[in-house]
Scaffold this motif. Sequence first.
Motif, short mmCIF file in Angstrom:
data_model
loop_
_atom_site.label_atom_id
_atom_site.label_comp_id
_atom_site.label_asym_id
_atom_site.label_seq_id
_atom_site.Cartn_x
_atom_site.Cartn_y
_atom_site.Cartn_z
N PHE A 38 0.88 -1.17 0.00
CA PHE A 38 0.00 0.00 0.00
C PHE A 38 0.91 1.22 0.00
N CYS A 39 1.12 1.76 -1.21
CA CYS A 39 2.24 2.69 -1.42
C CYS A 39 1.83 4.16 -1.41
N GLY A 40 0.63 4.46 -0.92
CA GLY A 40 0.25 5.84 -0.69
C GLY A 40 0.44 6.74 -1.88
N ASP A 41 1.20 7.81 -1.69
CA ASP A 41 1.39 8.82 -2.73
C ASP A 41 2.49 8.47 -3.74
N LEU A 42 3.20 7.35 -3.54
CA LEU A 42 4.12 6.92 -4.58
C LEU A 42 3.32 6.54 -5.82
N PHE A 43 3.84 6.88 -6.99
CA PHE A 43 3.20 6.55 -8.27
C PHE A 43 1.81 7.19 -8.40
N THR A 44 1.65 8.39 -7.86
CA THR A 44 0.40 9.12 -8.04
C THR A 44 0.15 9.39 -9.52
N GLN A 45 -0.99 8.95 -10.01
CA GLN A 45 -1.34 9.10 -11.43
C GLN A 45 -2.51 10.07 -11.60
N PRO A 46 -2.45 10.94 -12.59
CA PRO A 46 -3.62 11.75 -12.90
C PRO A 46 -4.70 10.90 -13.55
N GLY A 47 -5.87 11.47 -13.72
CA GLY A 47 -6.96 10.74 -14.35
C GLY A 47 -7.87 10.06 -13.32
N GLU A 48 -8.86 9.38 -13.82
CA GLU A 48 -9.88 8.79 -12.96
C GLU A 48 -9.51 7.42 -12.42
N VAL A 69 -6.75 -2.60 -11.76
CA VAL A 69 -5.34 -3.03 -11.76
C VAL A 69 -4.82 -2.95 -13.19
N THR A 70 -3.62 -2.41 -13.35
CA THR A 70 -3.01 -2.33 -14.67
C THR A 70 -1.64 -2.98 -14.64
N GLU A 71 -1.18 -3.45 -15.77
CA GLU A 71 0.20 -3.89 -15.94
C GLU A 71 0.95 -2.94 -16.87
N GLY A 72 0.29 -1.83 -17.20
CA GLY A 72 0.90 -0.83 -18.06
C GLY A 72 1.81 0.11 -17.30
N ASP A 73 2.27 1.15 -17.99
CA ASP A 73 3.20 2.11 -17.43
C ASP A 73 2.50 3.04 -16.45
N ILE A 74 2.92 3.04 -15.19
CA ILE A 74 2.43 4.04 -14.24
C ILE A 74 3.53 5.00 -13.83
N LEU A 75 4.79 4.63 -14.06
CA LEU A 75 5.89 5.52 -13.69
C LEU A 75 5.91 6.76 -14.57
N GLY A 76 5.74 6.58 -15.88
CA GLY A 76 5.75 7.73 -16.79
C GLY A 76 4.68 8.76 -16.45
N PRO A 77 3.40 8.35 -16.34
CA PRO A 77 2.37 9.32 -15.98
C PRO A 77 2.57 9.94 -14.60
N SER A 78 3.04 9.13 -13.63
CA SER A 78 3.23 9.69 -12.29
C SER A 78 4.38 10.68 -12.25
N GLU A 79 5.45 10.42 -12.99
CA GLU A 79 6.56 11.36 -13.03
C GLU A 79 6.18 12.64 -13.78
N ALA A 80 5.39 12.51 -14.84
CA ALA A 80 4.93 13.70 -15.55
C ALA A 80 4.05 14.57 -14.65
#
Length: 242
Positions: A162-172, A177-188
């Motif tokens: 349960f990683c809280g605010d790590l990898f915060t992603q915009p959008g709804e 669950v995804t296996e896609g890229d979450i680092l790119g959107p969260s870093e942007a």
Amino acid sequence: MGITNKETRTNIGEVAEGIWRINTPVAIDENTAFSFNQYLIEAQAPLLFHTGPRQLFPVVQEAVEQIMPCSQLRYVGFCHMEADECGSLNEWLACAPDAVPLCSAVGAMTSIGDIACRAPTVLAEGEVIDLGGREVQWFDAPHVPHGWDNGFLFERVTRTLFCGDLFTQPGEGREVVTEGDILGPSEAFRQVMDYYAHGPETGPTLGRLAASKPRILACMHGSAWHGDGERLLGDLARALGA
């Protein structure tokens, strides 16, 4: 299970066996969507991680009731003191008379020991609590990404962090669950409004989390993620170091 409240579009779905994400999408402005997630761990001693803001309490409670009576909760946990993490803590304690807050020693000392209507259970670094069918372990993580009192919870049976605010992603966060890229959107997203403290212990702390080898990253904002969590946390550490 899908939509639990048509007005707010609050929804619930399983990220791992017996671990449920409750998701409420919101609009930041006319062009930007966001989401708030809470996680319910089914066990003999059920645990809710993140309460959501106080204003969302009725719809989050409605979603939890789809799985179990709220009165059966035994623990209400969160990473650090912030409205989306624990804004409705006392509302949950009121509807679950046997529940207690779970937080770090710093969190208990600086805030929760005073504002909560029930004394918290204080979690030490590495401490494990047996929920009955599930085991959760605490990692102290001051200032990662922010908050002196911050820490993370790891469910050892399903290897869910349960990683809280790590990898915060915009959008709804429409995908449970995804296996896609979450680092790119969260870093942007972070580049626009950097919410990391960037303290000297950021890299070592992410290394300790990576060493737990999580398979599910249960993010507070956006979709949960399934895959090689050790690798992705290492990628995050490198991105922050750059």
